[in-house]
Design a protein around this motif. Structure first.
Motif, mmCIF file in Angstrom:
data_model
loop_
_atom_site.group_PDB
_atom_site.id
_atom_site.type_symbol
_atom_site.label_atom_id
_atom_site.label_comp_id
_atom_site.label_asym_id
_atom_site.label_seq_id
_atom_site.Cartn_x
_atom_site.Cartn_y
_atom_site.Cartn_z
ATOM 1 N N CYS A 1 1.098 -1.333 0.070
ATOM 2 C CA CYS A 1 -0.575 0.149 -0.525
ATOM 3 C C CYS A 1 0.604 1.338 -0.004
ATOM 4 N N ALA A 2 2.152 1.282 0.780
ATOM 5 C CA ALA A 2 3.207 2.412 0.619
ATOM 6 C C ALA A 2 3.835 2.633 -0.953
ATOM 7 N N GLU A 3 4.050 1.778 -1.041
ATOM 8 C CA GLU A 3 4.683 1.473 -2.252
ATOM 9 C C GLU A 3 3.803 2.024 -3.443
ATOM 10 N N LEU A 4 2.011 1.412 -3.324
ATOM 11 C CA LEU A 4 1.125 2.071 -4.496
ATOM 12 C C LEU A 4 0.416 3.914 -4.189
ATOM 13 N N GLY A 5 0.968 4.104 -3.008
ATOM 14 C CA GLY A 5 0.155 5.700 -2.791
ATOM 15 C C GLY A 5 -1.629 5.294 -2.075
ATOM 16 N N VAL A 6 -1.847 3.907 -1.291
ATOM 17 C CA VAL A 6 -3.246 3.975 -1.386
ATOM 18 C C VAL A 6 -2.569 3.951 0.443
ATOM 19 N N PRO A 7 -4.068 5.402 0.625
ATOM 20 C CA PRO A 7 -3.561 5.926 2.502
ATOM 21 C C PRO A 7 -3.475 4.733 3.431
ATOM 22 N N THR A 8 -2.900 4.656 4.785
ATOM 23 C CA THR A 8 -3.530 3.586 5.733
ATOM 24 C C THR A 8 -3.259 3.939 7.282
ATOM 25 N N GLU A 9 -4.191 3.384 7.924
ATOM 26 C CA GLU A 9 -3.832 3.509 9.400
ATOM 27 C C GLU A 9 -3.991 2.880 10.439
ATOM 28 N N THR A 10 -4.091 2.353 11.539
ATOM 29 C CA THR A 10 -3.466 1.058 12.450
ATOM 30 C C THR A 10 -5.164 0.989 12.472
ATOM 31 N N LEU A 11 -5.866 -0.371 13.622
ATOM 32 C CA LEU A 11 -6.499 -0.333 13.714
ATOM 33 C C LEU A 11 -6.865 0.066 14.664
ATOM 34 N N GLU A 12 -5.613 0.320 15.273
ATOM 35 C CA GLU A 12 -5.656 1.078 16.525
ATOM 36 C C GLU A 12 -6.473 3.013 16.388
ATOM 37 N N THR A 13 -5.920 2.801 15.742
ATOM 38 C CA THR A 13 -6.534 3.708 15.006
ATOM 39 C C THR A 13 -8.181 4.922 14.301
ATOM 40 N N VAL A 14 -8.450 2.950 13.658
ATOM 41 C CA VAL A 14 -9.500 3.480 12.837
ATOM 42 C C VAL A 14 -9.974 1.709 13.475
ATOM 43 N N PRO A 15 -10.493 1.882 14.963
ATOM 44 C CA PRO A 15 -11.013 0.691 14.690
ATOM 45 C C PRO A 15 -12.831 -0.240 14.692
ATOM 46 N N GLU A 16 -13.326 0.049 13.904
ATOM 47 C CA GLU A 16 -14.372 -0.113 13.034
ATOM 48 C C GLU A 16 -14.372 0.596 11.500
#
Length: 231
Positions: free
Chosen positions: A63-78
């Motif tokens: 995802c980082a290589e292709l520019g797909v934004p991510t977060e962790t399940l801790e910051t986005v738990p639902e």
């Protein structure tokens, strides 16, 4: 016959129809999930806004290589939707997953999602689960005792077969969570629910690859096109 890579891309493209702008999206692990990430990245480059939560370090790197934004399940738990592959799926949408070694995180992310969409090539559809070895994630402490307890629990259900410690080269395969995986070749699993309960009763078992009652939709790509199964 359509080659496997093309079928995986077909399934990934079909999954995109279920992704809406602004979604909180669980993103799975494995070759079919990676095919989805690649088509998702094209949509993101065209302006789609999503936030992804990945199920493995491998998917996070892609995802980082292709520019797909991510977060962790801790910051986005639902999450609104998780899209992932499967090693096997039966007519009741019961799954075997974990061939890529990410079953624990995959199950946590899927359970945190309002909907769980599975994509696979049509060869993954089976009448009865079990031709694909069942991954069982275990703690390294007491590994032999856990192995023997699993074998005893399976035998109580009439299941036998080789259980092999997964390896990466000459060393044991270690999951992203620091655990080991046993690949259990039980053959036909007549009662997946009973096996799930029996495995969870073994203290050293962290998780297993039976995903039961979790998938809402399965999209299968084959030579004749797409087949959609609904729970």
């Amino acid at each position: 016959m359509t080659d496997s890579a093309t079928l995986k891309t077909m399934a990934g493209e079909a999954a995109l129809a279920h992704v809406e702008d602004g979604m909180r999206l669980g993103i799975g692990t494995g070759s079919t999930a990676e095919a989805f990430v690649r088509v998702l990245a094209e949509r993101v480059r065209d302006g789609m806004k999503i936030v992804g939560v990945t199920t493995s370090n491998r998917t996070e790197t892609l995802c980082a290589e292709l520019g797909v934004p991510t977060e962790t399940l801790e910051t986005v738990p639902e999450l609104d939707l998780t899209i992932d592959g499967a090693d096997e799926v039966d007519g009741s949408l019961r799954l075997i997953k974990g061939g890529g070694g990410a079953l624990l995180r995959e199950k946590i992310v899927a359970a945190a999602s309002e909907r769980f969409l599975v994509i696979a090539d049509a060869s993954k559809k089976v009448e009865t689960l079990g031709a694909f070895p069942l991954p069982i994630e275990i703690n390294g402490f007491g590994m032999i005792a856990t192995y023997l307890a699993i074998r005893k629990a399976a035998a109580g259900l009439g299941l036998e077969g080789d259980m092999i410690l997964r390896r990466s080269g000459d060393e044991p395969f270690i999951t992203d969570n620091g655990h080991l995986i046993l690949d259990a070749s039980f053959g036909r699993i007549g009662d997946p629910e009973a096996l799930s309960q029996a495995l969870f009763a073994v203290p050293g078992v962290v998780e297993h690859g039976l995903f039961l009652g979790m998938a809402n939709t399965v999209i299968l790509a084959g030579d004749d096109g797409l087949e959609t199964l609904e729970a």
